[in-house]
Design an enzyme around this catalytic site. Structure first.
Site, PDB file in Angstrom:
ATOM      1  N   CYS A  92      -0.261   7.628  -0.374  1.00 49.85           N
ATOM      2  CA  CYS A  92      -0.965   7.103  -1.549  1.00 49.85           C
ATOM      3  C   CYS A  92      -2.479   7.206  -1.380  1.00 49.85           C
ATOM      4  O   CYS A  92      -3.087   6.380  -0.687  1.00 49.85           O
ATOM      5  CB  CYS A  92      -0.552   5.647  -1.773  1.00 49.85           C
ATOM      6  N   CYS A 142      -4.419   4.209  -2.872  1.00 46.12           N
ATOM      7  CA  CYS A 142      -4.438   3.014  -2.017  1.00 46.12           C
ATOM      8  C   CYS A 142      -5.339   3.206  -0.788  1.00 46.12           C
ATOM      9  O   CYS A 142      -6.059   2.284  -0.405  1.00 46.12           O
ATOM     10  CB  CYS A 142      -3.037   2.678  -1.492  1.00 46.12           C
ATOM     11  N   ASP A 143      -5.278   4.376  -0.176  1.00 52.21           N
ATOM     12  CA  ASP A 143      -5.838   4.510   1.178  1.00 52.21           C
ATOM     13  C   ASP A 143      -7.067   5.412   1.317  1.00 52.21           C
ATOM     14  O   ASP A 143      -7.718   5.387   2.364  1.00 52.21           O
ATOM     15  CB  ASP A 143      -4.741   5.022   2.132  1.00 52.21           C
TER      16      ASP A 143
END
Ligand code: NAP
Length: 306
Positions: A134, A137-138
């Protein structure tokens, strides 16, 4: 007919399930939508959506998912957070088995979506320690760092481009010398000087004691091996259907995607499927939404006629 809890239960609150729910709620069907996590599905981890009509400037995946959820709930859709354990589809009244109870329903729409496939190069060990599925997200953890992205489809190419907003360098490793991704994404990736393509290559493992320090790569043509020094590794090599709870209760293709007719009906009367979990030639938000609408309307006809 024996006692039932609902006329229709929908499993999964991605674009397919939320659209099915919206249509069913507007038709005043006695409907419940079950979602094991947060409503939105895979678009929650898509940073930017620019091919869903009606948003000429594009929209973030999160915002689009939220708009879909709000619209469906405002129209009367009941959403419950619960994980489906299994299904009993052997009788006219279908049973949806949860951890602590079962739900009886006349009809069912399976819209449980799909999840990223793993390569078996240490995903479980290094998840949260340098391996990720992701970028939304990261990616911020890799500001001014070097990362590897694996895959050649829409997800890998789109997310590799997104990664360049943070990382100083992105190696895109693909097992062939040609990308599968749609042409507009390819053009952008080729024009992006932070992306270096590593063609005809597969990742064979990762290096690192407590986090990722590099990715081992082999050229499939020359068999040459090397290690790319990197701080992170993003894997986007396709998706698997979320069908653990379905087991053998409906017909699937060889990869586990559920087979349906043009009405989205599976081989079990009253059981429909919509979105990425379906055996379909195209997996887009727009196709998931179309599947969801058809499945809901056909389920409604089914309910009226049994
Ligand atoms: P995908 O289209 O199935 O692509 C998977 C990629 O991973 C392919 O390039 C494939 O290589 C590669 N791959 C598969 N197994 C591999 C392995 N074992 N080792 C190395 N590489 C491997 O999957 P996706 O990109 O996740 O997309 C899933 C669906 O969502 C697609 O229908 C896609 O169009 C859609 N999607 C659309 C958008 C958009 O419209 N913007 C964005 C994201 C996803 P080969 O090419 O050699 O097979």
């Amino acid at each position: 007919m024996a006692d039932i809890d609902y006329d229709l239960v929908i499993i999964g609150a991605g674009p397919a399930g939320l659209t099915a729910g919206l249509y069913a709620a507007r038709a005043r069907v006695n409907v419940l939508l079950l979602e094991k996590a947060v409503p939105g599905g895979q678009i929650l981890v898509t940073d930017w959506v620019e091919n869903y009509p009606g948003f000429p400037e594009g929209i973030s995946g999160y915002d689009l998912a939220e708009k879909m959820r709000i619209q469906a709930q405002d129209l009367g859709l009941e959403i419950e957070t619960a994980q489906v354990h299994s299904l009993d589809l052997s009788a006219d009244i279908k049973q949806i088995i949860l951890k602590d109870r079962s739900i009886r329903t006349k009809s069912l729409i399976i819209a449980s979506g799909a999840s990223p496939k793993k390569l078996g190069i240490g995903e479980d060990k290094y998840m949260g320690k340098g391996i990720s599925f992701c970028a939304t997200c990261d990616a911020p953890f890799f500001r001014d760092k070097t990362v590897v992205a694996i895959g050649g489809g829409d997800t890998a190419v789109q997310e590799a481009i997104f990664l360049t907003k943070f990382a100083k360098k992105v190696y895109l490793i693909h097992r062939r010398d040609e990308l599968r991704a749609t042409k507009i994404l390819q053009e952008r990736a080729f024009a992006n000087n932070k992306i270096e393509f590593v063609w005809d290559s597969v990742a064979t493992g990762v290096k690192g004691l407590f986090g990722i320090e590099g990715v081992h790569v082999q050229n499939v043509k020359t068999r040459e091996e090397k290690t790319i020094t990197a701080d992170g590794c993003f894997i986007w090599v396709g998706i698997s259907p979320n069908t653990d709870f379905v087991k053998d209760s409906v017909k699937t293709d060889e990869f586990g995607f559920i087979i349906a007719d043009a009405k989205m009906q599976t081989n079990v009367p009253g059981v429909y499927v919509a979105g990425d979990v379906r055996d379909t030639p195209l997996r887009q938000i727009s196709t998931a939404v179309g599947d969801g609408a058809i499945a809901a309307v056909c389920a409604e006809h089914y309910i009226e006629n049994i």
